[in-house]
Design an enzyme around this catalytic site. Structure first.
Site, short mmCIF file in Angstrom:
data_model
loop_
_atom_site.label_atom_id
_atom_site.label_comp_id
_atom_site.label_asym_id
_atom_site.label_seq_id
_atom_site.Cartn_x
_atom_site.Cartn_y
_atom_site.Cartn_z
N HIS A 131 0.83 -1.20 0.00
CA HIS A 131 0.00 0.00 0.00
C HIS A 131 0.86 1.26 0.00
O HIS A 131 1.91 1.31 0.67
CB HIS A 131 -0.97 0.02 1.19
CG HIS A 131 -0.32 -0.10 2.54
ND1 HIS A 131 0.10 0.99 3.27
CD2 HIS A 131 -0.02 -1.18 3.31
CE1 HIS A 131 0.60 0.59 4.43
NE2 HIS A 131 0.56 -0.73 4.47
N ASP B 104 -0.57 4.21 0.84
CA ASP B 104 -1.10 5.12 1.86
C ASP B 104 -0.39 4.90 3.20
O ASP B 104 0.16 3.83 3.46
CB ASP B 104 -2.62 4.95 2.02
CG ASP B 104 -3.04 3.55 2.45
OD1 ASP B 104 -2.45 2.58 1.95
OD2 ASP B 104 -3.96 3.43 3.29
N ASP C 268 6.27 1.29 7.19
CA ASP C 268 4.91 0.82 6.87
C ASP C 268 4.32 1.70 5.78
O ASP C 268 3.59 2.62 6.09
CB ASP C 268 4.05 0.82 8.13
CG ASP C 268 2.70 0.15 7.91
OD1 ASP C 268 2.49 -0.44 6.84
OD2 ASP C 268 1.85 0.23 8.80
N GLU D 242 -5.22 0.76 2.50
CA GLU D 242 -4.99 -0.40 3.36
C GLU D 242 -5.15 0.02 4.81
O GLU D 242 -5.70 -0.70 5.63
CB GLU D 242 -3.58 -0.96 3.16
CG GLU D 242 -3.37 -2.37 3.74
CD GLU D 242 -2.97 -2.38 5.21
OE1 GLU D 242 -3.09 -3.43 5.85
OE2 GLU D 242 -2.54 -1.34 5.74
N GLU D 243 -4.70 1.23 5.11
CA GLU D 243 -4.77 1.73 6.49
C GLU D 243 -6.17 2.24 6.84
O GLU D 243 -6.46 2.51 8.00
CB GLU D 243 -3.74 2.85 6.71
CG GLU D 243 -2.30 2.45 6.40
CD GLU D 243 -1.70 1.51 7.45
OE1 GLU D 243 -2.43 1.04 8.33
OE2 GLU D 243 -0.48 1.26 7.35
N GLU E 178 4.32 -5.99 4.14
CA GLU E 178 4.03 -5.46 5.49
C GLU E 178 5.22 -5.67 6.42
O GLU E 178 5.93 -6.66 6.32
CB GLU E 178 2.80 -6.17 6.09
CG GLU E 178 1.47 -5.77 5.48
CD GLU E 178 1.11 -4.32 5.71
OE1 GLU E 178 1.66 -3.68 6.64
OE2 GLU E 178 0.30 -3.80 4.92
ZN LIG Z 1 1.01 -1.55 6.35
#
Ligand SMILES: [Zn+2]
Length: 392
Positions: A75, A77, A108, A142-143, A171
């Site tokens: 991701h 974001d 992340d 995703e977040e 991740e």
């Molecule tokens: Zn993540």
């Protein structure tokens, strides 16, 4: 400066708080287009929460039916920064201190995204015409609620009959050092909203009312006892026993002389492959029914558990980590859910492998600079190993 570090810094400079991609996918897409990838942007969601997804594919050599697809997924974001004044340097200005790179998304997971792309570049430099089909799946949700992100791409691929054979999700999975832990599965998540009905009344006249908290108390004790004993199911080689937790209990008007008319209890299961949503729902209902409660119960399944047992992908990743770092990696299914739950529906072999997760979502998120190159090399070595498995 290493190309992976340079690209990671370029991405961290973009303030891509969910669902805003802030141009990250364009940066990554341009790099892949130069390598022969076909890009497909899939947008989804309402106008005030528009999610950008990217599916990029580079077909492998040979018969389309025979070629296997390896996808990297992640991701663009990031979570919000929190109070800016608490950061030692601006979260969207990549900054080096003490051998670490600071910035929102440093672990992340913008470094993983940079490492994906540079690993692919390095792989194609040494294997210009691979049998493997290479792919990248990116989302900017995703977040957040994760309703318009990876799940939409996976549904699109499924509808077209496209499959992924191996998927590596970037991740942050490491505990102390890059490579010390990977996730080869995740627990499922299911929430329940229980409303126990009573009869409201004056607290001095309990015979004219029915207290839903008192009615629920014995059932609560039984549910807690099952949970404390690990009694929902047994642990297996990959999962802890299923766990059940109450998150909220609400009842009462605020006045001290009223018996409440209802009690609302929110709870959540994190469940393993030993249980199904149906089996757990049945157990809970049986307890409530035993105690003669008058109730309604609504369920929300957030994701089913998935498990990738040791095989081609797990083996390739384990060997790549061993060759790059000397570490014997630990397989784990701990932690929260991730987008891997959606990918597992169209891909039998999914693992998550990324940086140390100690500072994710925190003020002063950071990654050790030396581990950035290591991560890229692990991804590259994994591609090398998977390629050698093709056509044999
Ligand atoms: Zn993540």
């Amino acid at each position: 400066m290493s190309r992976t570090l340079q690209l990671a810094e370029q991405l961290i400079s973009r303030p891509s708080v969910t669902p805003d991609d802030a141009g990250c996918q364009q940066i990554l897409g341009e790099r892949l287009a130069r390598l022969g990838f076909r890009l497909e942007s899939i947008e989804s969601g309402p106008a005030d929460f528009r999610v950008t997804n990217l599916w990029a594919v580079r077909p492998g050599a040979g018969e389309p039916q025979a070629t296997r697809t390896v996808a990297f997924a992640g991701h663009t974001d990031v979570v919000p920064t929190g109070p800016l004044e608490q950061w030692s340097s601006h979260p969207f200005t990549p900054t080096h201190r003490d051998g670490k790179l600071y910035g929102r998304g440093a672990c992340d997971m913008k470094t993983s995204l940079a490492a994906f792309v540079v690993a692919i570049e390095d792989f194609l430099a040494t294997t210009p015409d691979p049998r493997l089909t290479l792919a990248l799946l990116l989302t900017s949700d995703e977040e957040g609620p994760a309703l318009d992100g990876t799940v939409v791409v996976c549904n699109t691929l499924a509808a077209r009959g496209e499959r992924i054979d191996y998927c590596i999700v970037g991740e942050p999975t490491a505990v102390e050092r890059c490579g010390d832990m990977i996730k080869n599965g995740r627990r499922g998540t299911m929430s329940g909203k229980l409303t126990v009905k009573g009869v409201q009344g004056h607290i001095a006249y309990p015979h004219l009312a029915k207290n839903p908290i008192h009615a629920f108390a014995p059932a609560l004790a039984e549910l807690v006892a099952i949970n404390a004993a690990g009694g929902w199911d047994a642990a297996n080689a990959y999962f802890q026993p299923t766990s059940w937790q109450i998150s909220n209990i609400h009842a009462g008007t605020g006045a001290s002389n009223i018996i409440p008319g209802a009690a609302v209890i929110d709870f959540n299961f994190r469940f393993s492959t030993e249980s199904t949503p149906e089996s757990l729902q049945q157990r809970v209902r049986a307890v409530l029914d035993t105690h003669g409660l008058d109730y309604t119960l609504a369920w929300t399944i957030g994701g089913l558990p998935f498990l990738t047992t040791p095989g081609e992908l797990v083996g390739a990743v384990q060997q790549a980590i061993r060759d790059e770092t000397g570490i014997e990696t630990e397989l784990s299914t701990s932690g929260g859910t991730s987008d891997a739950r959606f990918i597992a529906k169209i891909c039998k072999q999914v693992v998550e492998l990324g940086p140390v997760n100690a500072s994710i979502h925190k003020i002063d998120e950071h990654i050790t600079v030396a581990e950035i190159e290591q991560l890229k090399n692990i991804y590259k070595r994994t591609l090398d190993r998977l390629e050698t498995l093709q056509g044999v």
